[in-house]
Scaffold this motif. Structure first.
Motif, PDB file in Angstrom:
ATOM      1  N   TRP A 126       0.861  -1.176   0.000  1.00 33.19           N
ATOM      2  CA  TRP A 126       0.000   0.000   0.000  1.00 33.19           C
ATOM      3  C   TRP A 126       0.899   1.227   0.000  1.00 33.19           C
ATOM      4  N   CYS A 128       0.813   5.804   0.325  1.00 29.59           N
ATOM      5  CA  CYS A 128       0.034   6.885   0.937  1.00 29.59           C
ATOM      6  C   CYS A 128       0.763   8.207   0.742  1.00 29.59           C
ATOM      7  N   ILE A 145      -4.910   6.585   0.838  1.00 27.16           N
ATOM      8  CA  ILE A 145      -4.187   5.317   0.899  1.00 27.16           C
ATOM      9  C   ILE A 145      -4.597   4.497  -0.316  1.00 27.16           C
ATOM     10  N   CYS A 167      -4.301  11.110   9.084  1.00 34.03           N
ATOM     11  CA  CYS A 167      -3.657  10.002   8.377  1.00 34.03           C
ATOM     12  C   CYS A 167      -3.938   8.686   9.093  1.00 34.03           C
ATOM     13  N   LEU A 171      -5.826   5.286   7.834  1.00 32.20           N
ATOM     14  CA  LEU A 171      -5.171   3.989   7.983  1.00 32.20           C
ATOM     15  C   LEU A 171      -6.085   2.990   8.680  1.00 32.20           C
ATOM     16  N   PHE A 184       4.159  -1.106   3.522  1.00 30.20           N
ATOM     17  CA  PHE A 184       3.495   0.188   3.390  1.00 30.20           C
ATOM     18  C   PHE A 184       4.549   1.224   3.008  1.00 30.20           C
ATOM     19  N   THR A 186       5.604   5.190   1.927  1.00 33.62           N
ATOM     20  CA  THR A 186       5.263   6.616   1.992  1.00 33.62           C
ATOM     21  C   THR A 186       6.514   7.424   1.668  1.00 33.62           C
TER      22      THR A 186
END
Length: 281
Positions: A126, A128, A145, A167, A171, A184, A186
């Motif tokens: 994922w 974001c 996301i 955020c 999540l 994850f 970012t």
């Protein structure tokens, strides 16, 4: 939208229940009920809109190049002012160089784990990011996301501040509805290097990956989402209020997920690609 209807049910002067308690009972955040567009001068808001549009085209522009671009458009601005506005918007040059990162100096940074990694299914990764959304008389911030493989937007939130709370709300929603990813990814923004964010991911056994400094392509799919969202929704509608922005953005994201095919997905929409994988699993 369900969340919007819940917000409307909160009574500011309820005789028995505080606003905090009403928000708890309705399962909405108190900050989400209070949020309203931040004020700024009309001139600064116009400049921020111009900066945002230019940044979508040239995300490697720092304040010096942004000043040059704005002056060519007839805005007599100086670098100090543009630096302040870009900080307010949460924008920074994505080109490598000194002082380009806005990460928190006390927060740890994690390595980028996706280089040369085969990602061929949903929930492997994922990603974001946070972006700035201009309003007629203010601005808010949007976090989204996304599932890396299918481009499916799993959750999103608006906020008037850039702290980590909104955020984390996004999540929690994504984890509740879609399970969890293996990794994850970012950028190195302070929200994502914060203790609250990283500990939440680690508690779920999720590996944390962060873009390399100045490497915008490391999170390219979210960058493409922002470009499409702003050109196809935000700039065309010029939202007056946060409520209008929430409704318009929600409508567009639903369209993006359910109606917009991607050639990289064999002309499936993100939702179709994600749901197809779920059925096969």
């Amino acid at each position: 939208m369900i969340v919007e209807r819940r917000r409307e049910r909160v009574e500011r002067h309820h005789p028995a229940l505080s606003i905090r308690r009403q928000c708890e009972l309705l399962s909405i955040s108190r900050s989400g009920w209070y949020y309203a567009p931040q004020g700024d001068s009309d001139e600064n808001l116009l400049l921020m809109r111009e900066i945002d549009e230019q940044y979508l085209k040239t995300p490697w522009y720092g304040s010096r190049q942004m000043v040059r671009a704005l002056r060519r458009k007839g805005h007599p601005v100086n670098r100090k002012r543009i630096q302040r506005l870009m900080r307010t918007m949460g924008l920074r040059s994505l080109a490598p160089g000194p002082n380009t990162s806005r990460k928190h100096p006390a927060h740890p940074v994690y390595p980028y784990l996706l280089r040369d990694r085969l990602i061929d299914g949903p929930n492997q990764v994922w990603c974001c990011d946070v972006t700035y959304i201009p309003l007629a008389h203010g601005y808010v911030y949007l976090v989204a996301i996304m599932d890396w493989h299918t481009r499916h937007v799993l959750s999103w939130r608006l906020s008037t501040t850039q702290d980590v709370r909104f955020c984390l709300e996004a999540l929690e929603e994504a984890l509740e509805i879609y399970g969890k990813p293996a990794i994850f990814n970012t950028d190195q923004g302070s929200q994502f290097t914060s203790k609250d964010w990283t500990e939440r991911l680690e508690a779920e056994g999720i590996e944390i990956s962060m873009d390399g400094e100045g490497c915008w392509v490391d999170n390219v799919f979210v960058e493409r989402l922002w470009r499409s969202l702003k050109h196809e929704c935000v700039y065309l509608n010029a939202f007056d209020t946060v409520r209008e922005a929430a409704a318009g953005i929600g409508y567009w994201i639903d369209y993006y997920n359910r109606e917009r095919p991607h050639s990289s997905l064999g002309d499936l929409t993100p939702s179709e690609a994600y749901e197809q994988w779920q059925k096969a699993a």
